[in-house]
Design a protein around this motif. Structure first.
Motif, mmCIF file in Angstrom:
data_model
loop_
_atom_site.group_PDB
_atom_site.id
_atom_site.type_symbol
_atom_site.label_atom_id
_atom_site.label_comp_id
_atom_site.label_asym_id
_atom_site.label_seq_id
_atom_site.Cartn_x
_atom_site.Cartn_y
_atom_site.Cartn_z
ATOM 1 N N GLU A 132 5.026 -2.349 8.736
ATOM 2 C CA GLU A 132 4.575 -3.065 7.537
ATOM 3 C C GLU A 132 3.079 -2.829 7.294
ATOM 4 N N ASN A 133 2.319 -2.860 8.400
ATOM 5 C CA ASN A 133 0.875 -2.616 8.247
ATOM 6 C C ASN A 133 0.601 -1.205 7.722
ATOM 7 N N ASN A 134 1.315 -0.221 8.312
ATOM 8 C CA ASN A 134 1.148 1.163 7.852
ATOM 9 C C ASN A 134 1.559 1.321 6.397
ATOM 10 N N LYS B 222 3.535 10.927 3.513
ATOM 11 C CA LYS B 222 3.404 10.077 4.691
ATOM 12 C C LYS B 222 4.203 8.790 4.499
ATOM 13 N N LEU B 223 4.113 8.235 3.308
ATOM 14 C CA LEU B 223 4.871 7.012 3.007
ATOM 15 C C LEU B 223 6.370 7.273 3.079
ATOM 16 N N ALA B 224 6.763 8.462 2.576
ATOM 17 C CA ALA B 224 8.194 8.803 2.581
ATOM 18 C C ALA B 224 8.729 9.006 3.986
ATOM 19 N N THR B 225 7.863 9.383 4.914
ATOM 20 C CA THR B 225 8.326 9.632 6.292
ATOM 21 C C THR B 225 8.343 8.368 7.154
ATOM 22 N N LEU B 226 7.753 7.273 6.649
ATOM 23 C CA LEU B 226 7.805 6.020 7.401
ATOM 24 C C LEU B 226 9.261 5.560 7.536
ATOM 25 N N TRP C 150 -3.448 12.408 -2.406
ATOM 26 C CA TRP C 150 -2.400 11.519 -2.920
ATOM 27 C C TRP C 150 -1.019 12.026 -2.510
ATOM 28 N N SER C 151 -0.810 13.318 -2.628
ATOM 29 C CA SER C 151 0.474 13.917 -2.263
ATOM 30 C C SER C 151 0.746 13.751 -0.774
ATOM 31 N N GLU D 84 1.710 -0.975 4.027
ATOM 32 C CA GLU D 84 0.738 -1.646 3.142
ATOM 33 C C GLU D 84 -0.554 -0.836 3.018
ATOM 34 N N LYS D 85 -0.989 -0.287 4.172
ATOM 35 C CA LYS D 85 -2.216 0.500 4.168
ATOM 36 C C LYS D 85 -2.067 1.750 3.302
ATOM 37 N N ILE D 86 -0.937 2.468 3.479
ATOM 38 C CA ILE D 86 -0.720 3.697 2.698
ATOM 39 C C ILE D 86 -0.590 3.377 1.218
ATOM 40 N N GLU D 87 0.135 2.325 0.866
ATOM 41 C CA GLU D 87 0.297 1.942 -0.541
ATOM 42 C C GLU D 87 -1.047 1.567 -1.163
#
Length: 846
Positions: free
Chosen positions: A581-583, A409-413, A403-404, A585-588
């Motif tokens: 957007e795909n990345n 990863k989401l924060a680096t997008l 999760w971390s 949505e996938k990560i979320e």
């Protein structure tokens, strides 16, 4: 050398007919005037061969001079002899049969006093004094009246008070053959005597009679050498009349009717003796040894010294600075074990130890946990719970790490610059412009369509060719990796077993790596084939006529070429937006899924706790151990929320009330403030890294909850816990366990408990309470004395000791304190309430 250990089990036969038992009544020893010495030797040999230490030398109605002589000769050979007078009562049973009664006289009673009694008591029917009965006819007809007999025995002029015991023959539960008159006689007798061959009858009689406060003895009623030693009683007492009298006060504890010695403790589990300086030796009993004395007389000093000598972990030496610790002798003592070897095994419970355990939750839970280990089934449930919680926590920790990583990863997008909608509009406009340009050229619309299709296919095959190249490089790297099997092998003393497991794991490792290399080769070949196929397709498109024409058309039309170039750039921008957007949505989605998984896994902790709580139950009457779970306070583990604001304080308060509910919402926006540079992500990790409950052991004693008991009762329950559940039978030292218990609790709980536990293990107990010493029927009482002018010891020794049984009683005019009186007198003098304790013990069956 007399090794006085107090009361010990020995074989007694209290109904054994004399060599000179009147020949008219079944004497089968075949003795005559020519074989006295020969028959005596055989009589003595039979006693010694069967290890019989005390006998009741029995004859009918009177004793001859030969009986008295036989008694003296046996005593010279070390046999303790009580004269047993067998009489026939005129009082009948329900079948109107007469019944035999036995009078056992003090072994130290002078012959003259026995003769005076025989001369004072008259037998009915024959109307003769007992000492005058001699003919066969007299023996067959003579009877005595029970009341007359008791009256004669109690005649003060005969000086027989407390120097005789009356026994009656048992025939089954004390009632099956008794008339009402006879029942009254049986109730007034001191003991019952049995000579049955049926063990079941003996056991039933003993249980019945003991429940009514009457002792039952098994004896041979031997009239011949062959029957000597076949039937006997194990009596725990000094070899004297006062010792025998103890069976009246402890009928079930002082007598055993089995074939084997009731003391079944193993030799390596019993301390034989304690050797002090100056070669002084204190011999110990294998059961209950109590140490008594006035203040500062060396009671605890003795037990501390034993603990020190055996290196016990609870022994605390004196600290020279603080002067705190446990006092011992100036010189070390030597411990001798019964098996002659050296051992270190000892349970040592110093003064106030039980109270400290009772008042400290952590110490008590640790003790209970170690205690529960003796119950393998229930302890396995705890181990399974801990194993399952560790496994569950590891899964949660792994999920939290995942999760971390996803959160990072989401924060680096990085969101692309520009406007996606604007790009889409621009692309549509460019498409229309390109179409117009194509119409103006001689490149037909059909050819333009075919070219665009071939261009799309080219991009597809180029991308897959790129992916194959990446896969082949990764497979080459993985091919150099060796797979290891990190399976833990349980520790075992069986080396061969462990080596066989290790060898098999190595075989598996070899097989796995061979299959791994085989799979790498298969996948590499597959990816090479895909790369080649894609390369072939790319070359086909590049070399196709339509693709070449399209490329030429673009090159010849500058405007079209520029439009297509702009189209490519805008399409790249749009692709970047779509990829982002795909990345995202996938990560979320992955984050939401892992959060759900974490909370679902965390809920398992509650299920595991409930399962253990319902299944775990340890009982060893009257102690019962159950499990509940103690919540851990939030601020015991996490400090960076406190003192910030009301929102934080409310969160902490609600968490402490119901951590499970708060954890269920831990991923929501909490709007908390954080110290130490922390964030909600840190809070989530820290909260979910533990399950916020500790095992708490709930003790009950006779249904009462431990927490509701008085301090002293808690201490007693802790003692019970230590001794009741332990399968270890090593000796135990207990220093003043009665502290903080009232006398009633001591007598009702502690004394009864000690009476049971001393059968299982050797106990050395320091006490200042007479109810423990007397009520628990201590086998060996050690009296401590510190030298002073008023209370001197031999040779001026600072601390000196004497020991013996409760029945050890005398007074002498001696110089030294410990030699002036017997153990009973010391108990009465030293322990406040000692006299009352003896009276209470002696009256409990009256």
């Amino acid at each position: 050398m007399n090794k006085n250990r107090g009361s010990q089990f020995r074989k007694w036969v209290l109904h054994l007919h004399s060599l000179y038992s009147h020949s008219q009544l079944s004497n089968q020893y075949n003795i005559n005037e020519n074989n006295h010495e020969e028959r005596f030797d055989e009589f003595l040999k039979k006693l010694n061969e069967n290890d019989i230490k005390a006998i009741g030398l029995t004859n009918y109605f009177n004793f001859s001079e030969q009986d008295y002589c036989l008694k003296r000769k046996l005593e010279e050979k070390g046999i303790v002899v009580f004269l047993n007078l067998e009489l026939r009562l005129e009082n009948g049973n329900v079948k109107d049969e007469t019944c035999d009664i036995h009078i056992i006289f003090d072994n130290l009673l002078d012959e003259k006093e026995v003769k005076c009694f025989l001369a004072s008591m008259t037998a009915k029917v024959v109307n003769k004094r007992l000492d005058s009965i001699s003919s066969k006819d007299d023996y067959k007809k003579a009877v005595v009246n029970f009341d007359d007999l008791v009256k004669c025995l109690n005649d003060k002029s005969l000086n027989l008070k407390n120097r005789y015991m009356i026994g009656i023959l048992s025939r089954g539960k004390g009632s099956s053959r008794l008339s009402s008159v006879f029942e009254d006689i049986a109730e007034r007798c001191d003991f019952f005597i049995h000579s049955s061959d049926k063990q079941k009858n003996i056991e039933e009689d003993k249980e019945y009679l003991n429940s009514h406060g009457k002792p039952l003895l098994q004896s041979s009623d031997a009239h011949s050498f062959e029957k000597i030693g076949g039937k006997f009683s194990w009596i725990k007492a000094d070899l004297n009349f006062e010792g025998l009298r103890q069976i009246m006060f402890e009928p079930s504890e002082r007598i055993s009717l089995g074939k084997d010695n009731p003391d079944t403790k193993l030799d390596y589990q019993v301390i034989d003796s304690i050797e002090l300086s100056d070669a002084r030796i204190i011999y110990l009993n294998s059961s209950l040894n109590t140490v008594i004395g006035g203040r500062s007389t060396g009671k605890s000093t003795l037990t501390n010294a034993i603990a020190k000598a055996l290196g016990n972990e609870h022994f605390v030496p004196i600290n020279e600075k603080t002067e705190k610790g446990m006092h011992v002798f100036d010189k070390d003592i030597i411990i001798h074990w019964r098996d002659g070897q050296e051992h270190q095994d000892l349970e040592f419970l110093p003064q106030d130890y039980m109270i400290k355990i009772a008042e400290n939750d952590i110490l008590r839970n640790n003790l209970v946990r170690s205690t529960v280990k003796s119950d393998e089934g229930n302890y396995r449930k705890i181990e399974k719970y801990e194993e399952d919680t560790r496994k569950n926590q590891n899964e949660i920790d792994n999920s939290i790490q995942e999760w971390s990583n996803l959160k990072d990863k989401l924060a680096t997008l990085i969101k692309p610059e520009g406007d996606k909608k604007g790009i889409e509009v621009q692309l549509q406009k460019l498409k229309e412009q390109i179409s117009e340009q194509e119409k103006k050229s001689d490149f037909s619309e059909r050819k333009s369509e075919e070219y665009r299709k071939s261009e799309t296919e080219l991009n597809y095959y180029l991308n897959h060719q790129r992916l194959s190249e990446i896969n082949i490089r990764n497979l080459n790297d993985m091919g150099s990796i060796e797979i290891s099997l990190s399976t833990p092998i349980p520790s075992s003393d069986d080396t061969k077993f462990r080596e066989s497991l290790e060898e098999y794991i190595e075989v598996l490792k070899t097989e796995v790596n061979e299959k791994w290399q085989q799979k790498i080769k298969e996948l590499t070949d597959e990816q090479n084939e895909i790369f080649s196929e894609n390369k072939l397709k790319v070359n086909e498109i590049w070399n196709s006529e339509i693709f070449k024409q399209g490329q030429t058309n673009i090159s010849n039309n500058e405007t079209l070429r520029k439009l297509i170039e702009i189209q490519k750039q805008e399409q790249l921008k749009l692709d970047t937006f779509i990829k982002y957007e795909n990345n995202k949505e996938k990560i979320e989605t992955q984050i939401n899924e892992i959060q759900t998984k974490i909370l679902r896994s965390y809920a398992k902790f509650g299920t595991l706790r409930e399962k253990l709580q319902n299944e775990f139950e340890v009982k060893a009457t009257p102690v019962e151990i159950k499990i509940n779970f103690q919540p851990i306070k939030f601020e015991e583990k996490i400090k960076y929320l406190n003192g910030r604001n009301t929102t934080n304080n409310n969160f902490i308060e609600e968490f402490d009330k119901d951590s499970f509910r708060k954890i269920d919402n831990i991923f929501d926006a909490l709007n908390l403030s954080y110290n130490q540079g922390k964030s909600q992500n840190d809070l989530i990790k820290d909260v979910l890294s533990q399950h916020w409950y500790t095992i708490n052991y709930n003790l009950q004693y006779d249904g009462d909850n431990f927490e509701q008991m008085s301090q002293g009762k808690k201490a007693f329950v802790v003692l019970t816990l230590i001794l009741e559940f332990s399968k270890d039978k090593k000796p135990v030292i207990i220093d003043q366990p009665e502290d903080s218990l009232d006398n009633r609790a001591i007598y009702n709980d502690l004394t009864n408990y000690l009476k049971e536990k001393k059968k299982e293990r050797q106990i050395i107990l320091v006490t200042h309470n007479p109810n423990i010493v007397v009520g628990a029927d201590a086998e060996n009482v050690i009296v401590a004395n510190q030298h002073s002018e008023d209370s001197p010891n031999t040779h001026g020794i600072q601390f000196d000791y004497t020991n013996g049984s409760l029945e050890n009683t005398y007074t002498k005019s001696m110089k030294y304190t410990l030699e002036k009186q017997g153990i009973r007198e010391h108990v009465v003098e030293i322990l406040e309430g000692g006299k009352e304790a003896f009276e209470k013990r002696e009256k409990k069956y009256k």
